[in-house]
Design a protein around this motif. Structure first.
Motif, PDB file in Angstrom:
ATOM      1  N   ALA A  64     100.514  33.729  70.396  1.00 35.77           N
ATOM      2  CA  ALA A  64     100.421  32.484  70.948  1.00 35.77           C
ATOM      3  C   ALA A  64     100.021  32.785  72.590  1.00 35.77           C
ATOM      4  CB  ALA A  64     101.838  31.908  71.069  1.00 35.77           C
ATOM      5  N   ASN A  65     100.902  33.962  73.185  1.00 35.87           N
ATOM      6  CA  ASN A  65     100.390  34.432  74.435  1.00 35.87           C
ATOM      7  C   ASN A  65      98.905  34.696  74.539  1.00 35.87           C
ATOM      8  OD1 ASN A  65     102.812  34.309  75.814  1.00 35.87           O
ATOM      9  ND2 ASN A  65     103.324  36.567  75.025  1.00 35.87           N
ATOM     10  N   GLY A  66      98.240  35.242  73.498  1.00 33.88           N
ATOM     11  CA  GLY A  66      96.807  35.607  73.624  1.00 33.88           C
ATOM     12  C   GLY A  66      96.275  34.543  73.736  1.00 33.88           C
ATOM     13  N   SER A 124      95.462  41.322  82.084  1.00 36.70           N
ATOM     14  CA  SER A 124      96.398  40.349  82.100  1.00 36.70           C
ATOM     15  C   SER A 124      97.945  40.866  81.966  1.00 36.70           C
ATOM     16  CB  SER A 124      96.389  39.979  80.575  1.00 36.70           C
ATOM     17  OG  SER A 124      97.324  38.608  80.510  1.00 36.70           O
ATOM     18  N   LEU A 125      98.940  39.917  82.064  1.00 32.53           N
ATOM     19  CA  LEU A 125     100.260  40.466  82.205  1.00 32.53           C
ATOM     20  C   LEU A 125     101.088  39.905  81.076  1.00 32.53           C
ATOM     21  CD1 LEU A 125     101.145  39.663  86.046  1.00 32.53           C
ATOM     22  CD2 LEU A 125     101.203  41.822  84.982  1.00 32.53           C
ATOM     23  N   GLY A 175      92.329  29.687  78.593  1.00 29.43           N
ATOM     24  CA  GLY A 175      91.922  29.868  79.900  1.00 29.43           C
ATOM     25  C   GLY A 175      92.997  30.218  80.894  1.00 29.43           C
ATOM     26  N   VAL A 176      94.234  30.266  80.437  1.00 27.02           N
ATOM     27  CA  VAL A 176      95.450  30.242  81.498  1.00 27.02           C
ATOM     28  C   VAL A 176      95.751  31.639  82.015  1.00 27.02           C
ATOM     29  CG1 VAL A 176      97.752  29.849  81.924  1.00 27.02           C
ATOM     30  CG2 VAL A 176      96.381  28.179  80.409  1.00 27.02           C
ATOM     31  N   HIS A 177      95.617  31.806  83.409  1.00 30.34           N
ATOM     32  CA  HIS A 177      96.093  32.998  83.643  1.00 30.34           C
ATOM     33  C   HIS A 177      97.199  33.792  83.085  1.00 30.34           C
ATOM     34  CE1 HIS A 177      97.089  36.247  86.897  1.00 30.34           C
ATOM     35  NE2 HIS A 177      96.053  35.825  87.558  1.00 30.34           N
ATOM     36  N   GLY A 178      97.211  35.103  82.744  1.00 28.74           N
ATOM     37  CA  GLY A 178      98.234  35.746  82.050  1.00 28.74           C
ATOM     38  C   GLY A 178      99.643  35.625  82.690  1.00 28.74           C
ATOM     39  N   PHE A 179      99.624  35.687  84.120  1.00 27.73           N
ATOM     40  CA  PHE A 179     100.917  35.374  84.800  1.00 27.73           C
ATOM     41  C   PHE A 179     101.553  34.263  84.072  1.00 27.73           C
ATOM     42  CE2 PHE A 179     103.566  34.207  88.314  1.00 27.73           C
ATOM     43  CZ  PHE A 179     104.086  35.339  88.644  1.00 27.73           C
TER      44      PHE A 179
END
Lengths: 368, 394
Positions: free
Chosen positions: B111-113, B67-68, B120-124
């Motif tokens: 929240a990010n995690g 991820s990012l 399922g949202v791309h980490g970017f």
């Protein structure tokens, strides 16, 4: 909304199919755009006049062009973070080299295009041949270009370039019956869009999408992966160059012009249904994404929301859009597809078309 | 000599590069008649390392999980504000303020995690979005610096043992802790497994979501620590302190410079620390030589590209030899790039499993997972021991 409706029963299926299109992420963004535009018109009826609409499109053009450029890179599975720096560099170059001298307009335009091509070539070749992740390459070129231009120009605004050059971004064809003024920026956006749609239907456009889906399969199939990807990067920095030309005219010469354009472009592209990581998305989707984002900002200008909340709303929208398309995609993915062996996604360039996305068959076969 | 170099693993290469940069810097600084290794200058370099070091440790966790984290600059700014406002010059409030800051940042990480794993949202996109939301909040609610940090907490950023600042010691201790977690605990192994190939990890019985959520929490908390350090140095909280340093992109660059693969699953904390040190030494060199600040960016960008280009090919070979040593395990394709088909002259080792693994690793980064695909399952059963191989790496 049941996604399992068989497509053959189309007696009263017209409406259902319309609903299906609307539930598709790409359809949803069109609906979002329409809703926002209607809301703007309700708040400010003057917006619907042809002249005001043209000015709106003129304002969106640079972002839209950058988004179209970014589309080719994103859909091939890469990133271009250097776009904002390229825009800034081109704006500063124009201001610095053209100055007040009208006769320099054409030579400097050529220099700017050459700069664009060189940046794209460097990004593309380092990514493909040296195998450095594009995120890192374009991050590096972003620092190099931005730092280099600021170093060269001293980091200060250098006055506006000659009027003939600025006309591209701020002027237009005057004296038309309904529109009154047709900005050149709108024409340029139209030309860029037509070119991008055309090229995305050519073998190049198909190959770029296929590379984003599975680069190995494409290279097994005999396509030249590095050449195609490099061309995508060149298109991306050329788009940034065109946007720079427009912005130099429209916004004037200032080192902050173009700042953050890379993330705005990625947001617009993703909003338009293009998947980060590549393999899915359309040019028109990217275009509609850019328009949706900008009209959202326009809407916020008309409401009482403080300007600083613009970022927060942009952040929420982008997460929601991607989450939504992910959920819809997962639903479709679970559906047993009968058409799994057809060539995938024939509607690559038409945003509204509910092209069934089928990765199960094609992808599995490709991996062997 | 060349084969010896090839056998070195990436972390060793990073430190070799660091030594090279140190030698060049020492020579260049000596030409101006000054000493690069004076205690004052060493302290400057180590101080420069600490903030980016904290952020990069967290970023390493997230990148290992494929991820990012682009939200770090805003998390840092928010952390500095929360800490400075809660302390408000009061010595007694230091501990509660620090704890509150860590809790707030952990919530952002959670929240990010959750957005990355559950939605399922791309980490970017997820962290860019969360970062923008935080930026909107900061810009709306803060016009300038606020709060104040008591002297006792300012000592955290100001004192040191000999030439070594306390903040750097804390940063290195944190690196040791995170390194230990990555190499010796189940969480660490699972994070490597999920980052390498989320689908294979799932089929091997690893819960995919937990390690990634943990990594995001870790990243935000590390950014929070960096924000605390900045608050202690500035004496106030500032809404722009994080974004001014563009710590998001620099920390990612440091992590990749340290040999961690951007696609996830391979890398180490100590490599990251090496990457951070290279940046710190370069920055210090350019400051001592009084380079134009814009020229600094140019050189930084060039170093990032050239350094990573140098590793990019070698990394493949270093890994391959390690895996061949294992008697039972299969050979894992080390193609870190989706198009990493050029096997650099090691053609004979390439098996069908390699190719499916490489393809799987590519697709594993997005929601585009192919659950029914047979090759994936084959490689899953074959590669179950993959995390064990990574154990020797942290």
């Amino acid at each position: 909304m049941n996604p399992r409706i068989p497509e053959t029963h189309l007696g009263d299926g017209g409406l259902r199919q319309l609903l299906r299109r609307a539930a598709d992420p790409r359809g949803a963004v069109v609906i979002l755009l329409i809703v926002i535009l209607i809301a703007i018109v309700v708040l400010n009826p003057g917006f619907a006049e042809p002249g005001a609409l043209m000015r709106f499109i003129q304002r969106v053009s640079p972002v839209a062009i950058v988004a179209i450029g970014q589309y080719f890179v994103i859909v091939s599975g890469e990133f271009d973070l250097s776009m904002g720096a390229v825009v800034t560099a081109q704006v500063m170059t124009a201001g610095y080299l053209i100055g007040e001298d009208d006769s320099k307009t054409v030579p400097v335009l050529i220099i700017m295009l050459v700069i664009g091509v060189v940046v794209g070539l460097v990004n593309g070749l380092v990514t493909t041949l040296l195998k450095v992740p594009s995120f890192i390459v374009t991050l590096g070129t972003m620092l190099v270009i931005h730092g280099g231009v600021m170093w060269w120009t001293g980091g200060a605004a250098t006055g506006n370039p000659a009027e003939s050059f600025r006309q591209l971004g701020r002027g237009g064809i005057e004296g038309l019956p309904i529109l009154d003024l047709l900005p050149y920026a709108v024409l340029i956006l139209l030309a860029v869009t037509v070119f991008a749609v055309w090229i995305s239907r050519r073998p190049f456009g198909r190959t770029v999408v296929a590379i984003g889906d599975n680069a190995q399969a494409v290279s097994f199939a005999g396509a030249n992966v590095w050449r195609t990807k490099t061309l995508a990067f060149v298109l991306s920095s050329l788009a940034a160059t065109v946007a720079g030309v427009l912005l130099a005219g429209y916004a004037g010469v200032h080192p902050s012009v173009g700042q953050g354009y890379e993330f705005t472009a990625i947001t617009a592209v993703v909003l338009g249904g293009v998947v980060l990581g590549g393999g899915r998305g359309t040019v028109l989707g990217a275009l509609i994404g850019a328009f949706t984002l900008e009209s959202l900002f326009t809407l916020l200008n008309f409401t009482a929301v403080p300007a600083t909340m613009r970022d927060a709303i942009q952040g929420a929208i982008i997460i929601a859009a991607v989450a939504y398309s992910g959920v819809v995609f997962a639903k479709k993915h679970k559906r047993p597809t009968t058409s799994a062996n057809e060539p995938r996604d024939p509607g690559t360039t038409s945003a509204g078309a509910p092209s069934p996305i089928q990765l199960t068959g094609g992808d599995g076969a490709a991996r062997k | 000599m060349k084969t010896h170099l090839r056998r070195l693993d990436t972390t060793a290469l990073v430190y070799l590069a660091l030594v090279g940069v140190l030698i060049i810097s020492a020579v260049l600084v000596a030409t101006t008649g000054r000493s690069f290794f004076s205690p004052g200058n060493i302290r400057d370099i180590l101080t420069g390392m600490s903030v980016l070091g904290f952020v990069a440790i967290g970023q390493t966790l997230v990148i290992l999980g494929a991820s990012l984290d682009l939200s770090v600059p805003y998390v840092m700014s928010l952390a500095s504000l929360v800490a400075a406002q809660t302390m408000n010059g009061n010595d007694a409030m230091v501990l509660p303020a620090v704890l509150l800051t860590l809790v707030v940042t952990a919530c952002i990480g959670l929240a990010n995690g959750l957005i990355v794993t559950v939605l399922g949202v791309h980490g970017f996109v997820a962290t860019l979005g969360v970062g923008l939301m935080l930026k909107g909040y900061l810009d709306t609610n803060y016009q300038g610096t606020e709060g104040s940090v008591p002297w006792s907490f300012q000592l955290f950023g100001a004192t040191g043992i000999g030439p070594v600042p306390i903040s750097t010691i804390v940063m290195l201790a944190l690196a040791g802790l995170v390194g230990f977690i990555l190499v010796r605990t189940r969480f660490g192994h699972h994070l490597f497994a999920v980052g390498g190939n989320s689908e294979v990890a799932r089929l091997s019985g690893v819960r995919q979501r937990l390690p990634l959520i943990g990594a995001h929490i870790g990243s935000s908390v590390c950014a929070g620590l960096a924000g605390l350090l900045l608050a202690s140095r500035l004496g106030v909280g500032s809404p722009t302190v994080g974004s001014q340093g563009s710590y998001d992109l620099l920390s990612i660059a440091a992590v990749v410079l340290g040999g961690t693969v951007l696609m996830g699953g391979r890398g180490s904390i100590w490599g990251t620390i090496g990457g951070v040190a290279i940046f710190a030494v370069l920055d210090n060199l350019m400051s001592v030589m009084q380079f134009n600040p814009f020229l600094k960016d140019v050189i930084r960008g060039l170093v990032i590209i050239i350094a990573v280009a140098l590793y990019a090919r070698r990394r493949v070979i270093a890994r391959r030899i390690r895996f061949i040593r294992s008697p039972t395990g299969p050979i894992i394709a080390a193609g870190s790039e989706p198009n990493g088909l050029e096997p650099n002259g090691l053609e004979p080792n390439r098996s069908e499993a390699d190719i499916s693994e490489a393809a799987g690793a590519h697709n594993g980064t997005g929601p585009v997972l192919d659950q029914e695909s047979a090759p994936d399952q084959e490689s899953a059963s074959g590669h179950r021991s993959a995390p064990d191989h990574e154990r020797s790496q942290g």
